[in-house]
Enzyme design. Structure first.
Site, mmCIF file in Angstrom:
data_model
loop_
_atom_site.group_PDB
_atom_site.id
_atom_site.type_symbol
_atom_site.label_atom_id
_atom_site.label_comp_id
_atom_site.label_asym_id
_atom_site.label_seq_id
_atom_site.Cartn_x
_atom_site.Cartn_y
_atom_site.Cartn_z
ATOM 1 N N ARG A 117 0.215 14.629 7.028
ATOM 2 C CA ARG A 117 0.121 13.204 7.334
ATOM 3 C C ARG A 117 -0.772 13.022 8.550
ATOM 4 N NH1 ARG A 117 1.240 12.734 2.901
ATOM 5 N NH2 ARG A 117 2.984 11.626 1.915
ATOM 6 N N GLU A 139 -6.450 5.523 7.596
ATOM 7 C CA GLU A 139 -7.316 5.886 6.478
ATOM 8 C C GLU A 139 -8.089 4.693 5.921
ATOM 9 O OE1 GLU A 139 -5.054 8.292 3.744
ATOM 10 O OE2 GLU A 139 -4.812 9.883 5.254
ATOM 11 N N HIS A 181 -8.063 12.449 1.722
ATOM 12 C CA HIS A 181 -6.658 12.521 1.290
ATOM 13 C C HIS A 181 -6.572 12.941 -0.186
ATOM 14 C CE1 HIS A 181 -2.429 10.770 2.270
ATOM 15 N NE2 HIS A 181 -2.336 11.842 1.501
#
Length: 315
Positions: A230, A259, A286
């Site tokens: 994370r 993000e 990601h």
């Protein structure tokens, strides 16, 4: 009793197919907002989601038929699990579904980082030939510290077996996993010996900014960082400071504090731009757990766990 389930994200069609076979009426709304979901959640006994929807008390207070919440993947930080359980709503997830994908991505990123592969590729495409400057560093003989030894951490360790490395692993909540190739370690030993750190942690109050200035300063050696867990596990200003000082030799980051890159402003934008300017950085959007295979496996595991709930009035 209603038998409707809503799927609020882009998941493999297998899950919808299996839920229909189990007797559910399935409503797929991949682009639904939290606001709209809150308005209609009282129609459903099941909610299937990934990262986009935030399952907060306000939503659950409207969910007077809800029996289960199914999270595709591992992280549960977007679900108030304690509140759900207090309302007798079962909460399940499928962390095993992308563990192998994350582990393979972490190994690939690590090898690319140590051998300057992405940098060399960029240079060759620009007509630059630099052999000596891109001399690689072998993984063999290094000490790898794994922080978090759940599904992805243990899968990453398994992939490392053939590289002849020393593996030190730490997990505050999992014990007794040491074996002939993994040493169960504390943070102090990892900071004393590790050449490489790989994070495999959920985001909690305890893990928020786990990598910070103190964490970096306490390492005896300069070290490489891998984060496929994370984004907020790593404090970006501290990472930048470590890169500037050379204490952090390089980093492979698949996750970031924010993000929504197009929304970055002020200091956040400046810090990210500076991190991106380093040649010894590998950045991916990601995707560590986002393989074609995991796309199916996540849905298959969720379908099996929903069936295992044996909900009333569902065949």
């Amino acid at each position: 009793m209603l038998k409707k389930v809503i799927i609020t994200d882009h998941l493999h069609p297998y899950l919808e197919e299996q839920l229909i076979k189990l007797g559910f009426e399935v409503d797929v709304q991949q682009d639904i907002t939290n606001e709209l979901l809150t308005e209609i959640i009282d129609q459903y006994i099941g909610l299937v989601l990934s990262t986009k929807i935030k399952v907060n008390p306000a939503l659950m207070d409207r969910a007077n038929q809800l029996l289960f919440i199914a999270r595709a993947g591992s992280g549960m930080e977007n679900i108030d699990v304690a509140y759900a359980l207090s309302k007798n709503i079962k909460v399940i997830n499928s962390p095993e579904g992308n563990a192998n994908a994350v582990a393979e991505h972490a190994v690939g990123s690590l090898l690319s980082l140590l051998n300057n592969i992405t940098r060399s590729d960029r240079e060759i495409r620009s007509g630059i030939w630099r052999r000596e400057q891109n001399r690689g560093t072998e993984l063999e003989g290094k000490t790898v510290g794994i922080i978090g030894f759940g599904n992805t951490g243990s899968a990453f360790a398994s992939k490392l077996q053939s590289f002849n490395v020393e593996i030190l692993a730490h997990d505050k909540y999992i014990l007794g996993f040491g074996n002939n190739y993994i040493k169960e370690s504390g943070p102090e030993e990892i900071k004393e010996k590790a050449d490489i750190i790989s994070f495999h942690l959920p985001l909690t109050d305890e893990t928020f900014h786990y990598l910070n200035e103190d964490f970096i300063a306490e390492f005896r050696k300069n070290f490489w960082v891998i984060n496929t867990s994370r984004g907020k596990v790593v404090d970006s200003p501290s990472l930048l400071k470590g890169l500037n000082s050379g204490k952090v030799l390089g980093a492979a980051l698949d996750v970031f504090e924010n993000e929504q890159f197009y929304q970055l402003q002020g200091d956040d934008k400046a810090i990210m731009e500076k991190i991106c300017s380093f040649e010894n950085i590998i950045l991916t959007p990601h995707i560590a757990g986002w393989s074609h295979e995991s796309f199916f496996k996540i849905s298959k595991i969720l379908a099996e766990r929903i069936e295992a709930l044996r909900l009333p009035n569902v065949k």
